[in-house]
Write a protein that holds these residues in place. Structure first.
Motif, PDB file in Angstrom:
ATOM      1  N   ARG A   1     -12.192 -10.714 -14.875  1.00  0.00           N
ATOM      2  CA  ARG A   1     -12.990  -9.871 -15.765  1.00  0.00           C
ATOM      3  C   ARG A   1     -12.584  -9.971 -17.229  1.00  0.00           C
ATOM      4  N   PRO A   2     -11.286 -10.125 -17.576  1.00  0.00           N
ATOM      5  CA  PRO A   2     -10.936 -10.219 -19.001  1.00  0.00           C
ATOM      6  C   PRO A   2     -11.570 -11.399 -19.725  1.00  0.00           C
ATOM      7  N   TRP A   3     -11.978 -12.460 -18.996  1.00  0.00           N
ATOM      8  CA  TRP A   3     -12.635 -13.595 -19.647  1.00  0.00           C
ATOM      9  C   TRP A   3     -14.049 -13.833 -19.119  1.00  0.00           C
ATOM     10  N   CYS A   4     -14.639 -12.770 -18.517  1.00  0.00           N
ATOM     11  CA  CYS A   4     -16.036 -12.822 -18.046  1.00  0.00           C
ATOM     12  C   CYS A   4     -16.238 -13.901 -16.987  1.00  0.00           C
ATOM     13  N   GLY A   5     -15.239 -14.124 -16.156  1.00  0.00           N
ATOM     14  CA  GLY A   5     -15.339 -15.137 -15.107  1.00  0.00           C
ATOM     15  C   GLY A   5     -16.192 -14.678 -13.942  1.00  0.00           C
ATOM     16  N   PRO A   6     -16.606 -15.602 -13.080  1.00  0.00           N
ATOM     17  CA  PRO A   6     -17.520 -15.278 -11.988  1.00  0.00           C
ATOM     18  C   PRO A   6     -16.873 -14.690 -10.744  1.00  0.00           C
ATOM     19  N   ALA A   7     -15.586 -14.929 -10.550  1.00  0.00           N
ATOM     20  CA  ALA A   7     -14.943 -14.510  -9.302  1.00  0.00           C
ATOM     21  C   ALA A   7     -14.746 -13.000  -9.267  1.00  0.00           C
ATOM     22  N   PRO A   8     -15.023 -12.369  -8.123  1.00  0.00           N
ATOM     23  CA  PRO A   8     -14.786 -10.926  -8.007  1.00  0.00           C
ATOM     24  C   PRO A   8     -13.294 -10.630  -7.957  1.00  0.00           C
ATOM     25  N   PRO A   9     -12.863  -9.470  -8.436  1.00  0.00           N
ATOM     26  CA  PRO A   9     -11.436  -9.141  -8.398  1.00  0.00           C
ATOM     27  C   PRO A   9     -10.973  -8.852  -6.980  1.00  0.00           C
ATOM     28  N   ALA A  10      -9.743  -9.190  -6.686  1.00  0.00           N
ATOM     29  CA  ALA A  10      -9.179  -8.960  -5.351  1.00  0.00           C
ATOM     30  C   ALA A  10      -7.662  -8.981  -5.437  1.00  0.00           C
TER      31      ALA A  10
ATOM     32  N   ILE B   1      -3.870  -9.926 -31.285  1.00  0.00           N
ATOM     33  CA  ILE B   1      -4.966 -10.905 -31.181  1.00  0.00           C
ATOM     34  C   ILE B   1      -5.630 -10.806 -29.815  1.00  0.00           C
ATOM     35  N   GLU B   2      -4.808 -10.659 -28.761  1.00  0.00           N
ATOM     36  CA  GLU B   2      -5.357 -10.571 -27.408  1.00  0.00           C
ATOM     37  C   GLU B   2      -6.258  -9.351 -27.248  1.00  0.00           C
ATOM     38  N   ALA B   3      -5.906  -8.237 -27.891  1.00  0.00           N
ATOM     39  CA  ALA B   3      -6.731  -7.037 -27.798  1.00  0.00           C
ATOM     40  C   ALA B   3      -8.114  -7.276 -28.386  1.00  0.00           C
ATOM     41  N   GLU B   4      -8.199  -8.123 -29.413  1.00  0.00           N
ATOM     42  CA  GLU B   4      -9.485  -8.406 -30.051  1.00  0.00           C
ATOM     43  C   GLU B   4     -10.381  -9.292 -29.195  1.00  0.00           C
ATOM     44  N   ILE B   5      -9.797 -10.184 -28.410  1.00  0.00           N
ATOM     45  CA  ILE B   5     -10.613 -11.152 -27.661  1.00  0.00           C
ATOM     46  C   ILE B   5     -10.724 -10.804 -26.178  1.00  0.00           C
ATOM     47  N   ARG B   6     -10.221  -9.646 -25.794  1.00  0.00           N
ATOM     48  CA  ARG B   6     -10.368  -9.235 -24.395  1.00  0.00           C
ATOM     49  C   ARG B   6     -11.852  -9.059 -24.057  1.00  0.00           C
ATOM     50  N   ASN B   7     -12.212  -9.442 -22.830  1.00  0.00           N
ATOM     51  CA  ASN B   7     -13.600  -9.370 -22.350  1.00  0.00           C
ATOM     52  C   ASN B   7     -14.535 -10.306 -23.112  1.00  0.00           C
ATOM     53  N   GLN B   8     -13.975 -11.396 -23.625  1.00  0.00           N
ATOM     54  CA  GLN B   8     -14.764 -12.446 -24.255  1.00  0.00           C
ATOM     55  C   GLN B   8     -14.717 -13.697 -23.379  1.00  0.00           C
TER      56      GLN B   8
ATOM     57  N   ALA C   1     -14.097 -17.428 -21.908  1.00  0.00           N
ATOM     58  CA  ALA C   1     -12.862 -18.208 -21.970  1.00  0.00           C
ATOM     59  C   ALA C   1     -12.857 -19.195 -23.134  1.00  0.00           C
ATOM     60  N   THR C   2     -14.014 -19.798 -23.425  1.00  0.00           N
ATOM     61  CA  THR C   2     -14.062 -20.772 -24.529  1.00  0.00           C
ATOM     62  C   THR C   2     -13.770 -20.096 -25.868  1.00  0.00           C
ATOM     63  N   HIS C   3     -14.283 -18.901 -26.056  1.00  0.00           N
ATOM     64  CA  HIS C   3     -14.032 -18.170 -27.302  1.00  0.00           C
ATOM     65  C   HIS C   3     -12.559 -17.775 -27.401  1.00  0.00           C
ATOM     66  N   ARG C   4     -11.998 -17.303 -26.298  1.00  0.00           N
ATOM     67  CA  ARG C   4     -10.580 -16.916 -26.286  1.00  0.00           C
ATOM     68  C   ARG C   4      -9.690 -18.111 -26.638  1.00  0.00           C
ATOM     69  N   GLN C   5     -10.011 -19.265 -26.047  1.00  0.00           N
ATOM     70  CA  GLN C   5      -9.201 -20.449 -26.322  1.00  0.00           C
ATOM     71  C   GLN C   5      -9.290 -20.855 -27.794  1.00  0.00           C
ATOM     72  N   ALA C   6     -10.494 -20.790 -28.362  1.00  0.00           N
ATOM     73  CA  ALA C   6     -10.671 -21.176 -29.764  1.00  0.00           C
ATOM     74  C   ALA C   6      -9.885 -20.250 -30.699  1.00  0.00           C
ATOM     75  N   VAL C   7      -9.926 -18.954 -30.431  1.00  0.00           N
ATOM     76  CA  VAL C   7      -9.192 -17.998 -31.264  1.00  0.00           C
ATOM     77  C   VAL C   7      -7.695 -18.212 -31.120  1.00  0.00           C
ATOM     78  N   ARG C   8      -7.243 -18.474 -29.918  1.00  0.00           N
ATOM     79  CA  ARG C   8      -5.813 -18.694 -29.709  1.00  0.00           C
ATOM     80  C   ARG C   8      -5.324 -19.949 -30.432  1.00  0.00           C
ATOM     81  N   GLN C   9      -6.140 -20.995 -30.411  1.00  0.00           N
ATOM     82  CA  GLN C   9      -5.741 -22.216 -31.108  1.00  0.00           C
ATOM     83  C   GLN C   9      -5.657 -21.990 -32.613  1.00  0.00           C
ATOM     84  N   ALA C  10      -6.589 -21.196 -33.134  1.00  0.00           N
ATOM     85  CA  ALA C  10      -6.637 -20.985 -34.578  1.00  0.00           C
ATOM     86  C   ALA C  10      -5.614 -19.963 -35.064  1.00  0.00           C
TER      87      ALA C  10
END
Length: 501
Positions: free
Chosen positions: A251-260, A343-350, A352-361
């Motif tokens: 869920r933190p990166w809007c992925g398709p897998a249900p939590p378990a 930084i992580e608080a700002e990109i939570r629930n975004q 994965a591609t956006h999170r990776q780009a922000v982390r690199q920058a």
């Protein structure tokens, strides 16, 4: 010599904190809630007194100089799905006090209050009419008896689910549940309740096995473990077993897998345990610094498993040093790590591609600067100090710590699985220990299904009751177990209850 003294001081402070202080690096939420509850009780008593004074003033016509206590009220609407009943408060006499004519109703005022009907035991009577043909010499016929979760037992699936949820979600040991039943006139031995749990776990094991298989089929999981005292027959004492928790939460990166989340019991903490559990796993495991997970990686010649380490565990050494000595170096390390979390608080629930780009920058320059700074600080301090140990820990795990920079699906820490470990520790405090290895395995089955149901917004009681009814009745075959996993489940045997908190 001075370094050795400082080290001993830190060890003493750590032991004092472990024995007498809070175990977390922040204010314990549960303890804070206890404080808030006491304050709310005091405020409630003060508000009640103020309302009583106001009512007395209205009756006497005298105004008090004391400022009334304003009460904080919940102005939200009660859930629409809750059943409602009406209590009509009407005038005893609906005639006009002047002309004695009949008063005409022009409207009404309505106010809702939350009420409760205490849990009530009831008896389910199964009636099977018998028939005979008076014209023929045929035997008596009747419908076959429905299957029961316990052969010859008196417990329905709902009652068994209630016992499971009370023990493994609400942390009520069986002897306390027996006392609650006795207050309602039902005498149940603790061994009887234990037998019900064992039978229920026999029915639920296929669902549990499929749940574990689902988690191990993911590309990224969290892993952690915690101790569990287990009675050791013949020795007159307990041994320390382990609950290994494996969790998925995209869920933190809007992925398709249900939590378990699933727990696997093992008799010890040897490295071969996670190696066996993860035998079919391929992907990234987010873990703490336990060396046993390193054996999982070494066992794979194809490098099909990689480890992502936890920044909370890397931070912990610096926190303990700063708490004991107010070291400016430790304070600087904490501040640098805190910048990553901002930084992580700002990109939570975004995505994965956006999170990776922000982390690199933004995160990568901070991480590289932190590494260089740690390299510079290490030669300046004694190797025997706790601070040096904290720096060496971070540098030793550096490859796994920075893996999040190149993968937007990863988190900075293992808090996801740490949260799922917490209910086990609460249950452990109340139950003290598991009766045997088999009981610990039953604990793992029930806790896994309940935790996964809650992660998917389900009411565990409604979920377990319906799943047991469908499995016991034979309406769900082994090949259809997939439909009983929490994220696929749809209620059939009973109305869906509101989700648990």
């Amino acid at each position: 010599m001075r370094a050795e003294i400082d080290k001993l001081h830190i060890m003493i402070k750590g032991l004092q904190r472990h024995r007498f202080g809070k175990r977390s690096e922040q204010l314990d939420a549960a303890q804070m809630q206890l404080v808030m509850e006491d304050l709310e009780q005091t405020m409630g008593a003060g508000a009640a007194a103020g309302e009583a004074r106001a009512e007395a003033e209205m009756q006497t016509g005298q105004k008090s100089s004391t400022k009334p206590v304003r009460r904080q009220r919940n102005l939200g609407q009660l859930p629409a799905e809750l059943p409602r009943y009406e209590v009509v408060i009407d005038l005893a006499d609906t005639s006009c006090p002047c002309c004695r004519g009949e008063l005409q109703r022009v409207g009404e005022s309505r106010a809702e209050m939350l009420d409760i009907l205490p849990a009530q035991l009831r008896v389910k009577v199964i009636c099977r009419p018998r028939y005979i043909c008076q014209a023929c010499d045929t035997p008596i016929v009747q419908a076959p008896a429905p299957p029961r979760p316990i052969d010859g037992g008196m417990a329905t699936e709902a009652l068994i689910s209630h016992v499971l949820v009370s023990k493994f979600a609400d942390h009520l040991p069986l002897y306390r549940q027996a006392q609650i039943f006795e207050r309602q006139g039902i005498t149940l031995d603790r061994s009887t309740l234990g037998d019900w749990i064992g039978r229920a776990c026999w029915w639920l094991r296929p669902v549990y096995d499929r749940l574990v298989g689902h988690i191990m089929a993911a590309e990224k999981i969290f892993a952690d473990d915690t101790g569990l005292p287990v009675l050791d027959p013949g020795r007159g004492r307990t041994k320390t077993g382990r609950f290994w928790c494996y969790a998925v939460d995209d869920r933190p990166w809007c992925g398709p897998a249900p939590p378990a989340a699933a727990y696997v019991y093992a008799e010890d903490r040897k490295g071969m345990r996670p190696t066996a559990h993860l035998a079919n796993f391929r992907g990234i495991v987010q873990v703490d610094g336990y060396a046993g997970f390193g054996q999982v990686v070494k066992a794979r010649a194809d490098a099909s498993v990689k480890l992502a380490f936890c920044w909370v565990h890397a931070r912990r050494g610096f926190f303990e040093v700063h708490a004991s000595t107010k070291s400016p170096i430790a304070a600087e390390a904490l501040a640098r790590i805190a910048a990553l979390y901002e930084i992580e608080a700002e990109i939570r629930n975004q995505p994965a591609t956006h999170r990776q780009a922000v982390r690199q920058a933004r995160s990568r320059p901070l991480v590289e600067a932190l590494h260089d700074w740690l390299d510079q600080q290490l030669p300046r301090i004694s190797k025997a100090t706790k601070l040096a140990e904290a720096i060496r820990y971070a540098l030793r795990h550096w490859e796994g710590l920075i893996r999040f920079l190149d993968d937007g699906r990863l988190e900075l820490d293992t808090n996801t699985v740490e949260r799922e470990i917490r209910p086990i520790t609460l249950g452990r405090k109340n139950a003290l220990f598991a009766g045997n290895d088999s009981g610990a395995e039953h604990w793992a089955i029930c806790a896994s299904l309940i935790a996964s149901a809650k992660l998917n917004g389900l009411n565990p009681f409604a979920y377990l009751t319906d799943v047991l009814e469908r499995i016991v009745a034979g309406r769900t075959k082994i090949t259809e177990i997939e439909a009983l996993l929490p994220w696929n489940w749809r209620p059939t045997g009973m109305a869906e209850l509101p989700a648990a908190a």
